[in-house]
Design an enzyme around this catalytic site. Structure first.
Site, PDB file in Angstrom:
ATOM      1  N   HIS A   3       0.843  -1.185   0.000  1.00  0.00           N
ATOM      2  CA  HIS A   3       0.000   0.000   0.000  1.00  0.00           C
ATOM      3  C   HIS A   3       0.887   1.247   0.000  1.00  0.00           C
ATOM      4  CE1 HIS A   3      -3.738  -2.228   1.819  1.00  0.00           C
ATOM      5  NE2 HIS A   3      -3.381  -2.684   0.640  1.00  0.00           N
ATOM      6  N   GLU A  50       1.327   3.740   2.084  1.00  0.00           N
ATOM      7  CA  GLU A  50       2.081   4.066   3.290  1.00  0.00           C
ATOM      8  C   GLU A  50       3.358   3.232   3.354  1.00  0.00           C
ATOM      9  OE1 GLU A  50      -1.052   3.285   2.957  1.00  0.00           O
ATOM     10  OE2 GLU A  50      -2.343   4.138   4.497  1.00  0.00           O
ATOM     11  N   CYS A  62      -5.146   1.749   6.584  1.00  0.00           N
ATOM     12  CA  CYS A  62      -5.978   0.572   6.884  1.00  0.00           C
ATOM     13  C   CYS A  62      -5.512  -0.106   8.166  1.00  0.00           C
ATOM     14  CB  CYS A  62      -5.984  -0.400   5.711  1.00  0.00           C
ATOM     15  SG  CYS A  62      -4.439  -1.283   5.503  1.00  0.00           S
ATOM     16  N   CYS A 102      -1.530  -1.107   7.428  1.00  0.00           N
ATOM     17  CA  CYS A 102      -0.617   0.034   7.268  1.00  0.00           C
ATOM     18  C   CYS A 102      -0.380   0.726   8.597  1.00  0.00           C
ATOM     19  CB  CYS A 102      -1.200   1.016   6.265  1.00  0.00           C
ATOM     20  SG  CYS A 102      -1.200   0.327   4.617  1.00  0.00           S
ATOM     21  N   SER A 131     -17.663  11.447 -37.825  1.00  0.00           N
ATOM     22  CA  SER A 131     -17.533  12.237 -36.582  1.00  0.00           C
ATOM     23  C   SER A 131     -16.087  12.567 -36.249  1.00  0.00           C
ATOM     24  CB  SER A 131     -18.166  11.461 -35.417  1.00  0.00           C
ATOM     25  OG  SER A 131     -17.459  10.273 -35.185  1.00  0.00           O
ATOM     26  N   TRP A 179     -12.749  14.741 -36.959  1.00  0.00           N
ATOM     27  CA  TRP A 179     -12.843  14.905 -35.508  1.00  0.00           C
ATOM     28  C   TRP A 179     -13.670  16.142 -35.214  1.00  0.00           C
ATOM     29  CZ3 TRP A 179     -11.376  10.781 -32.991  1.00  0.00           C
ATOM     30  CH2 TRP A 179     -10.344   9.994 -33.490  1.00  0.00           C
ATOM     31  N   GLY A 233     -22.490   5.502 -27.962  1.00  0.00           N
ATOM     32  CA  GLY A 233     -22.878   6.801 -28.537  1.00  0.00           C
ATOM     33  C   GLY A 233     -24.187   7.242 -27.885  1.00  0.00           C
TER      34      GLY A 233
HETATM   35  N1  NAP Z   1     -18.871  12.571 -30.745  1.00  0.00           N
HETATM   36  C1  NAP Z   1     -18.852  11.606 -29.854  1.00  0.00           C
HETATM   37  O1  NAP Z   1     -18.405  11.793 -28.708  1.00  0.00           O
HETATM   38  C2  NAP Z   1     -19.390  10.265 -30.228  1.00  0.00           C
HETATM   39  C3  NAP Z   1     -19.178   9.190 -29.376  1.00  0.00           C
HETATM   40  C4  NAP Z   1     -19.707   7.949 -29.718  1.00  0.00           C
HETATM   41  C5  NAP Z   1     -20.435   7.823 -30.894  1.00  0.00           C
HETATM   42  N2  NAP Z   1     -20.605   8.886 -31.702  1.00  0.00           N
HETATM   43  C6  NAP Z   1     -21.371   8.770 -32.948  1.00  0.00           C
HETATM   44  O2  NAP Z   1     -22.629   8.181 -32.638  1.00  0.00           O
HETATM   45  C7  NAP Z   1     -23.085   7.448 -33.769  1.00  0.00           C
HETATM   46  C8  NAP Z   1     -23.551   6.067 -33.299  1.00  0.00           C
HETATM   47  O3  NAP Z   1     -24.719   6.256 -32.496  1.00  0.00           O
HETATM   48  P1  NAP Z   1     -25.490   5.041 -31.829  1.00  0.00           P
HETATM   49  O4  NAP Z   1     -26.516   5.629 -30.965  1.00  0.00           O
HETATM   50  O5  NAP Z   1     -25.894   4.087 -32.885  1.00  0.00           O
HETATM   51  O6  NAP Z   1     -24.301   4.361 -30.990  1.00  0.00           O
HETATM   52  P2  NAP Z   1     -24.289   3.495 -29.659  1.00  0.00           P
HETATM   53  O7  NAP Z   1     -25.126   4.097 -28.617  1.00  0.00           O
HETATM   54  O8  NAP Z   1     -22.856   3.267 -29.372  1.00  0.00           O
HETATM   55  O9  NAP Z   1     -24.886   2.098 -30.089  1.00  0.00           O
HETATM   56  C9  NAP Z   1     -26.245   1.897 -30.171  1.00  0.00           C
HETATM   57  C10 NAP Z   1     -26.519   0.412 -30.093  1.00  0.00           C
HETATM   58  O10 NAP Z   1     -26.212  -0.056 -28.809  1.00  0.00           O
HETATM   59  C11 NAP Z   1     -26.993  -1.210 -28.546  1.00  0.00           C
HETATM   60  N3  NAP Z   1     -27.620  -1.026 -27.239  1.00  0.00           N
HETATM   61  C12 NAP Z   1     -27.067  -1.407 -26.089  1.00  0.00           C
HETATM   62  N4  NAP Z   1     -27.861  -1.104 -25.060  1.00  0.00           N
HETATM   63  C13 NAP Z   1     -28.944  -0.514 -25.549  1.00  0.00           C
HETATM   64  C14 NAP Z   1     -30.131   0.006 -24.982  1.00  0.00           C
HETATM   65  N5  NAP Z   1     -30.366  -0.046 -23.658  1.00  0.00           N
HETATM   66  N6  NAP Z   1     -31.052   0.561 -25.785  1.00  0.00           N
HETATM   67  C15 NAP Z   1     -30.853   0.614 -27.112  1.00  0.00           C
HETATM   68  N7  NAP Z   1     -29.745   0.111 -27.708  1.00  0.00           N
HETATM   69  C16 NAP Z   1     -28.800  -0.449 -26.935  1.00  0.00           C
HETATM   70  C17 NAP Z   1     -27.965  -1.351 -29.693  1.00  0.00           C
HETATM   71  O11 NAP Z   1     -27.351  -2.257 -30.583  1.00  0.00           O
HETATM   72  P3  NAP Z   1     -27.867  -3.755 -30.944  1.00  0.00           P
HETATM   73  O12 NAP Z   1     -28.893  -3.602 -31.976  1.00  0.00           O
HETATM   74  O13 NAP Z   1     -26.609  -4.385 -31.431  1.00  0.00           O
HETATM   75  O14 NAP Z   1     -28.361  -4.371 -29.668  1.00  0.00           O
HETATM   76  C18 NAP Z   1     -27.947   0.023 -30.324  1.00  0.00           C
HETATM   77  O15 NAP Z   1     -28.250   0.019 -31.679  1.00  0.00           O
HETATM   78  C19 NAP Z   1     -21.924   7.364 -34.725  1.00  0.00           C
HETATM   79  O16 NAP Z   1     -22.163   8.271 -35.801  1.00  0.00           O
HETATM   80  C20 NAP Z   1     -20.749   7.823 -33.925  1.00  0.00           C
HETATM   81  O17 NAP Z   1     -19.792   8.487 -34.699  1.00  0.00           O
HETATM   82  C21 NAP Z   1     -20.089  10.103 -31.405  1.00  0.00           C
END
Ligand code: NAP
Length: 339
Positions: free
Chosen positions: A45, A47, A70, A79, A163, A165, A265
């Protein structure tokens, strides 16, 4: 204490399920003679590491520790014993240990005649590397940070799905700093299929950092055989074929995850917010507009203004040309203990 906090930050991400603690030992004249931080599980740890560096110079000196030392024998000896054997006469600590098994260290030190101060820089320390561990102690599940890069009009991708960047190199560099502190990174199959992300923690030159979090894909669709996430030997990866955030958290709790980064996403992030499973939100806001394309957050189960999800802002700062908003969601009675 800030020096101890910095020491703990250097090991954040490598100690789970144990807390990332930092410790500084000063000799009787107030000179720093030892600095230590928690080793990976089974190792010394903080310490013990700081005392080992200090050696006999610790006698009559002071120990400054981010978390109460701890008082129990786990994989390593208490510790508190180490501090007493070294002849430490004063201990400053930021936070009491909420774990009843390990607590009682300060009482034992006081009983042995050591001068004890509790609460030094407590707020700063509680927001540091111990935040996720404290949260897991309290709730039984990992601490979840949802991180998103968005335009000023709240879009996370263009209309064609591209996306990369949205934010600049400084903000993206911060994400890699953040990833190396995490135990797991989670993305939905939608993001994996759209972006083919690798989700590793990298240096600015693209090389891998020493610590890599577990990369987790959530969703029922297959990850294509050629996906970069499936490349061998890069970092561990896991596909959870479920859509239930509680099931994801339960599985990752079993795997000793303390700090979890949700990187996308919008659909998956919406499901996590709806389940009350997001604790902190990090928005990287680019001064740019897209006008079309997916919104930062999908359906989060909010149908009326009375159900709005409020946050408290901890910090707003610049990262290069972008703005970072670091906020916490007001605790709500939702996703409870996962075990
Ligand atoms: N700018 C950013 O920070 C950023 C970050 C991430 C993504 N993005 C963009 O977001 C876009 C993708 O969006 P997205 O919404 O499709 O991505 P996502 O949220 O990563 O994936 C969606 C998929 O997750 C699954 N899923 C898991 N748990 C779920 C739930 N509780 N409810 C519904 N679906 C669930 C489903 O797939 P299944 O059908 O396989 O079950 C759903 O189609 C892309 O264009 C990406 O470039 C941008």
């Amino acid at each position: 204490m800030r020096r101890a906090l910095a020491a703990s930050d250097r090991v954040h991400g490598t100690t789970s399920p144990n807390p990332a603690v930092g410790c500084v030992v000063l000799d009787r004249d107030g000179r720093v003679v030892g600095t230590g931080a928690t080793s990976p599980p089974g190792g010394p740890h903080a310490e013990r590491a700081a005392l080992a560096e200090a050696g006999p110079r610790a006698a009559g000196g002071t120990a400054v520790v981010t978390l109460e030392p701890c008082n129990h024998t786990g994989r390593t000896a208490p510790c508190v014993d180490g501090l007493l054997e070294a002849g430490i006469s004063r201990v400053y600590t930021a936070l009491a240990d909420p774990n009843p098994v390990a607590a009682g260290g300060l009482d034992r030190l006081r009983a042995a005649g050591v001068e004890v101060t509790l609460g030094t820089l407590a707020t700063e320390v509680a927001r540091g590397p111990l935040r996720g561990w404290l949260h897991r102690q309290r709730t039984g599940r990992p601490h979840v940070t949802w991180k998103v890069a968005t335009t000023l009009d709240g879009r996370v991708a263009a209309a064609d799905g591209s996306s990369r960047w949205i934010t600049g190199p400084e903000a993206r560099g911060e994400v890699h700093d953040l990833r190396r502190r995490m135990d797991a990174i989670v993305a939905g199959t939608g993001t994996v299929l759209a972006d083919d992300p690798v989700l590793t923690a990298r240096h600015p030159d693209g090389t891998l950092r020493d610590h890599q979090p577990l990369r987790v894909v959530v969703g029922n669709r297959d990850v294509p055989p050629g996906a970069r996430l499936r490349a061998e030997g890069v970092a561990p990866a896991l596909h959870l074929r479920t859509r239930d955030p509680a099931e994801v958290l339960a599985e990752l709790t079993r795997r000793d995850v303390v700090d979890l980064l949700l990187e996308g996403g919008p659909t998956l992030a919406g499901a996590f917010v709806a389940a009350g499973a997001v604790d902190r939100v990090l928005v990287h806001l680019a001064p740019a507009l897209l006008g079309a394309g997916p919104h930062a957050l999908g359906d989060a189960g909010v149908g009326t203004i009375a159900d709005i999800v409020r946050l408290q802002v901890d910090e707003v700062r610049r990262a290069g040309g972008d703005i970072v908003v670091d906020a916490v969601i007001d605790p709500r009675p939702a996703c409870g203990p996962a075990e």
